[in-house]
Scaffold this motif. Structure first.
Motif, PDB file in Angstrom:
ATOM      1  N   UNK A 248       0.977  -1.029   0.097  1.00  0.00           N
ATOM      2  CA  UNK A 248      -0.124  -0.035  -0.096  1.00  0.00           C
ATOM      3  C   UNK A 248       0.835   1.171  -0.043  1.00  0.00           C
ATOM      4  N   UNK A 249       0.803   2.024  -0.970  1.00  0.00           N
ATOM      5  CA  UNK A 249       1.456   3.182  -1.136  1.00  0.00           C
ATOM      6  C   UNK A 249       0.742   4.503  -0.824  1.00  0.00           C
ATOM      7  N   UNK A 250       1.471   5.107   0.281  1.00  0.00           N
ATOM      8  CA  UNK A 250       0.579   6.396   0.650  1.00  0.00           C
ATOM      9  C   UNK A 250       1.480   7.721   0.456  1.00  0.00           C
ATOM     10  N   UNK A 251       0.872   8.675  -0.400  1.00  0.00           N
ATOM     11  CA  UNK A 251       1.507   9.885  -0.388  1.00  0.00           C
ATOM     12  C   UNK A 251       0.927  10.987   0.236  1.00  0.00           C
ATOM     13  N   UNK A 252       1.726  11.779   1.153  1.00  0.00           N
ATOM     14  CA  UNK A 252       1.018  12.479   1.999  1.00  0.00           C
ATOM     15  C   UNK A 252       1.346  14.147   1.380  1.00  0.00           C
ATOM     16  N   UNK A 253       0.066  15.013   2.002  1.00  0.00           N
ATOM     17  CA  UNK A 253       0.178  16.332   1.589  1.00  0.00           C
ATOM     18  C   UNK A 253       1.026  16.907   2.691  1.00  0.00           C
ATOM     19  N   UNK A 254       0.788  16.597   4.050  1.00  0.00           N
ATOM     20  CA  UNK A 254       1.457  17.245   5.127  1.00  0.00           C
ATOM     21  C   UNK A 254       1.577  15.954   6.144  1.00  0.00           C
ATOM     22  N   UNK A 255       2.544  15.950   6.899  1.00  0.00           N
ATOM     23  CA  UNK A 255       2.545  14.570   7.865  1.00  0.00           C
ATOM     24  C   UNK A 255       3.689  15.009   8.921  1.00  0.00           C
ATOM     25  N   UNK A 256       3.501  14.382  10.042  1.00  0.00           N
ATOM     26  CA  UNK A 256       4.487  14.465  11.050  1.00  0.00           C
ATOM     27  C   UNK A 256       4.869  12.772  10.985  1.00  0.00           C
ATOM     28  N   UNK A 257       6.301  12.729  10.634  1.00  0.00           N
ATOM     29  CA  UNK A 257       6.823  11.532  10.382  1.00  0.00           C
ATOM     30  C   UNK A 257       6.427  10.618  11.603  1.00  0.00           C
ATOM     31  N   UNK A 258       6.815  11.012  12.935  1.00  0.00           N
ATOM     32  CA  UNK A 258       6.404  10.352  14.064  1.00  0.00           C
ATOM     33  C   UNK A 258       5.026   9.948  14.152  1.00  0.00           C
ATOM     34  N   UNK A 259       4.086  10.755  14.110  1.00  0.00           N
ATOM     35  CA  UNK A 259       2.552  10.453  14.114  1.00  0.00           C
ATOM     36  C   UNK A 259       2.453   9.285  12.869  1.00  0.00           C
ATOM     37  N   UNK A 260       2.973   9.403  11.922  1.00  0.00           N
ATOM     38  CA  UNK A 260       2.576   8.217  10.963  1.00  0.00           C
ATOM     39  C   UNK A 260       3.278   7.010  11.400  1.00  0.00           C
ATOM     40  N   UNK A 296      -7.294   5.113  11.223  1.00  0.00           N
ATOM     41  CA  UNK A 296      -6.332   5.600  12.319  1.00  0.00           C
ATOM     42  C   UNK A 296      -5.584   6.932  12.025  1.00  0.00           C
ATOM     43  N   UNK A 297      -5.346   7.378  11.064  1.00  0.00           N
ATOM     44  CA  UNK A 297      -4.614   8.690  10.606  1.00  0.00           C
ATOM     45  C   UNK A 297      -5.688   9.790  10.898  1.00  0.00           C
ATOM     46  N   UNK A 298      -7.005   9.642  10.715  1.00  0.00           N
ATOM     47  CA  UNK A 298      -8.094  10.718  10.939  1.00  0.00           C
ATOM     48  C   UNK A 298      -8.003  11.234  12.361  1.00  0.00           C
ATOM     49  N   UNK A 299      -7.376  10.371  13.229  1.00  0.00           N
ATOM     50  CA  UNK A 299      -7.086  10.922  14.657  1.00  0.00           C
ATOM     51  C   UNK A 299      -6.044  11.909  14.885  1.00  0.00           C
ATOM     52  N   UNK A 300      -5.216  12.107  13.885  1.00  0.00           N
ATOM     53  CA  UNK A 300      -4.249  13.080  13.791  1.00  0.00           C
ATOM     54  C   UNK A 300      -4.213  14.098  13.019  1.00  0.00           C
ATOM     55  N   UNK A 301      -4.138  15.505  13.462  1.00  0.00           N
ATOM     56  CA  UNK A 301      -4.335  16.563  12.466  1.00  0.00           C
ATOM     57  C   UNK A 301      -3.114  16.785  11.772  1.00  0.00           C
ATOM     58  N   UNK A 302      -2.115  16.306  12.266  1.00  0.00           N
ATOM     59  CA  UNK A 302      -0.607  16.615  11.543  1.00  0.00           C
ATOM     60  C   UNK A 302      -0.555  15.764  10.211  1.00  0.00           C
ATOM     61  N   UNK A 303      -1.531  14.766  10.120  1.00  0.00           N
ATOM     62  CA  UNK A 303      -1.286  13.863   8.746  1.00  0.00           C
ATOM     63  C   UNK A 303      -2.426  13.990   7.868  1.00  0.00           C
ATOM     64  N   UNK A 304      -2.148  14.575   6.597  1.00  0.00           N
ATOM     65  CA  UNK A 304      -2.791  14.643   5.497  1.00  0.00           C
ATOM     66  C   UNK A 304      -2.604  13.769   4.312  1.00  0.00           C
TER      67      UNK A 304
END
Length: 327
Positions: A248-260, A296-304
């Protein structure tokens, strides 16, 4: 079928550099280059031989073409040892190399084929007809009387193919046939290679560093490593044996690597994760985990998440994983 059965090749190297001392075998060090390999090349099939530099590919081709004799084991062509009668063997096997070697540039294309054809003892009338046939096959009939030095790279490589077919061999050994060619010409040559196997029923061994060629052309692959067969199978079988998971390949608009990474660690399904060079993220799992990961990502505002998709593992991915684990 052309096949190698438990073939070994060893050399003796000087244990010390001394140009003025005569060295006997006892003074030399034995080096094993090929270590008991089994390879089969059936007619009508394209077989790939892969390996990093120094794996033993060139030595293997030289033994198959009788330029080298195995130290042990046997090489059979339709059940007969190829070294028993090298003259007959050479009429049924030919080598096509990549690059611009093995041609006489001041001779025309036709003159090159006349010279190489004469080495096989083909009579003049039969040779003339065969040259016309080979030139038509590689679409060089209109350039046959032009000196090779005026040929483009692609034309020279097509002439190499014609040269490799001049004795109408049953088996062809292709050593980096598209080396240094542009995309269009390389595609044309791949078309010729398929035609040789599927329409003319030639057994073909192909070595190349272009893995997409292997995926596109080969029915079966041998992965050579340090003189031994490390893996073998169809391209699909090799990929599945190394990378059975869903990717599964995921591309991020914005991210916090630690949160991912926290999200991945909290997934209930066992997952391997890899950061790609483009800062995208690849998840490896035995199941499709897209829904669980998005939730799971929806719980983190730092991940788009910009895009998410299932990616089929490629042969290149699998081979890179093999080399990474080994070295």
């Amino acid at each position: 079928m052309l096949e190698m059965r438990q073939v070994y090749k060893s050399y003796y190297e000087n244990s010390e550099k001394n140009f003025f001392k005569r060295l006997f075998r006892n003074d030399k060090q034995k080096k094993d280059v090929i270590k008991g390999i089994d390879i089969q090349i059936p007619k009508g099939k394209i077989v790939g031989l892969l390996g990093i530099n120094g794996a033993g590919k060139t030595t293997t081709i030289r033994m198959l073409s009788t330029l080298l004799t195995p130290s042990d084991g046997e090489i059979l062509m339709d059940g007969i040892n190829i070294n028993n009668d090298e003259k007959v063997t050479k009429k049924r096997i030919n080598v096509i190399s990549g690059g611009e070697r093995n041609l006489y540039w001041r001779l025309t294309g036709r003159e090159n084929l006349e010279y190489f054809g004469s080495l096989y003892g083909i009579d003049k009338k039969g040779l003339s007809n065969k040259i016309d046939e080979c030139l038509r096959l590689v679409k060089l009939e209109d350039s046959s009387d032009i000196p090779v030095e005026k040929y483009s790279k692609g034309m020279k490589q097509r002439l190499q193919i014609a040269k490799g077919l001049i004795n109408n061999p049953d088996y062809i050994l292709l050593d980096e046939p598209t080396l240094g060619l542009d995309i269009i010409i390389a595609k044309e040559l791949r078309h010729y290679i398929l035609k040789l196997a599927k329409e003319l029923n030639k057994g073909i061994l192909l070595t190349t560093h272009y893995l997409k060629e292997i995926e596109e052309l080969c029915d079966y692959i041998y992965l050579l490593d340090n003189g031994k067969i490390l893996k073998e199978g169809s391209p699909y079988e090799i990929v599945k044996s190394v990378s059975p998971e869903k990717l599964v390949k995921v591309e991020f608009g914005k991210k916090d690597k630690k949160d991912v990474e926290n999200v991945v660690n909290k997934l209930e399904i066992p997952v391997k994760c890899v950061w790609n060079n483009d800062e995208s993220f690849t998840l490896k799992s035995g199941k499709n985990i897209i829904q669980e990961f998005i939730s799971a990502c929806s719980n983190y505002n730092s991940i788009s998440i910009e895009s998410i998709s299932i990616v089929e593992p490629s042969l290149e991915d699998s081979l890179m994983e093999i080399w990474h684990d080994k070295y």
